[in-house]
Enzyme design. Structure first.
Site, short mmCIF file in Angstrom:
data_model
loop_
_atom_site.label_atom_id
_atom_site.label_comp_id
_atom_site.label_asym_id
_atom_site.label_seq_id
_atom_site.Cartn_x
_atom_site.Cartn_y
_atom_site.Cartn_z
N GLY A 94 -22.66 10.23 -32.98
CA GLY A 94 -23.55 9.87 -34.08
C GLY A 94 -24.83 10.68 -34.08
O GLY A 94 -25.33 11.07 -35.14
N CYS A 95 -25.36 10.96 -32.90
CA CYS A 95 -26.60 11.73 -32.81
C CYS A 95 -26.36 13.19 -33.18
O CYS A 95 -27.21 13.82 -33.82
CB CYS A 95 -27.22 11.59 -31.42
N GLN A 96 -25.22 13.72 -32.77
CA GLN A 96 -24.91 15.10 -33.16
C GLN A 96 -24.75 15.19 -34.68
O GLN A 96 -25.27 16.12 -35.29
CB GLN A 96 -23.65 15.58 -32.44
N GLY A 143 -29.44 8.91 -28.29
CA GLY A 143 -29.16 9.74 -27.11
C GLY A 143 -28.45 11.02 -27.48
O GLY A 143 -27.54 11.03 -28.32
N ALA A 173 -28.31 14.90 -36.19
CA ALA A 173 -29.13 16.09 -35.90
C ALA A 173 -28.66 17.28 -36.74
O ALA A 173 -29.48 18.02 -37.28
CB ALA A 173 -29.06 16.43 -34.41
#
Length: 155
Positions: free
Chosen positions: A44-46, A39, A49
């Site tokens: 963690g996704c930032q 999401g 990415a």
């Protein structure tokens, strides 16, 4: 995980962040690195990415195109791209069909009954759409980025 190295990729039909549909045919002809994010706007996704953003020229030098994929809408994805200065396209799996067919769905994510997202997964497809590498970790973990680059280099 439902994917097997050496098998053709399951069908893909997803909106990109520019509201255009991409299918598996769009991935053929080049190595594709499909990065499944649980999401947008989560720590963690930032981190993941931005790691791909910072190493994008290495992937491009290997003839690979990186694609972010999440269950978020393209509206959210565009805000995520903008706020993190991301330099690769995102695809919206809002219907969850792709994460289901890839076998990486996480149901009742973060204790939210009925909410489904994906594992943090990376799938590398060769120019013919054949799966050449698969890794998946829990949404709270990060993939082995060196392992991913080695897999792309080996194609």
């Amino acid at each position: 995980m439902a994917l097997e190295v050496g098998a053709p990729s399951p069908e893909i039909s997803l909106f990109n962040n520019e509201r255009q549909i991409l299918t598996i045919e769009n991935f053929k002809g080049q190595t594709s690195v499909l990065v499944f994010f649980p999401g947008a706007f989560t720590g963690g996704c930032q981190e993941e990415a931005c790691t791909f953003r910072d190493s994008l020229t290495q992937y491009e030098g290997l003839g690979a195109q990186v694609y972010g994929i999440s269950v978020d809408s393209f509206f959210v994805q565009n805000a995520f791209i903008s706020s993190n200065d991301l330099n690769f396209p995102f695809l919206s799996d809002y219907s969850r069909k792709t994460i289901e067919s890839f076998g990486i769905a996480v149901r009742n994510f973060a204790g939210m009954e009925g909410y489904t997202t994906s594992q943090r997964a990376v799938v590398v497809l060769d120019k013919d759409g054949v799966v050449r590498f698969v890794t998946a970790v829990a949404p709270t973990e990060q993939p082995d980025f060196d392992e991913i680059q080695k897999a792309v280099t080996a194609i």
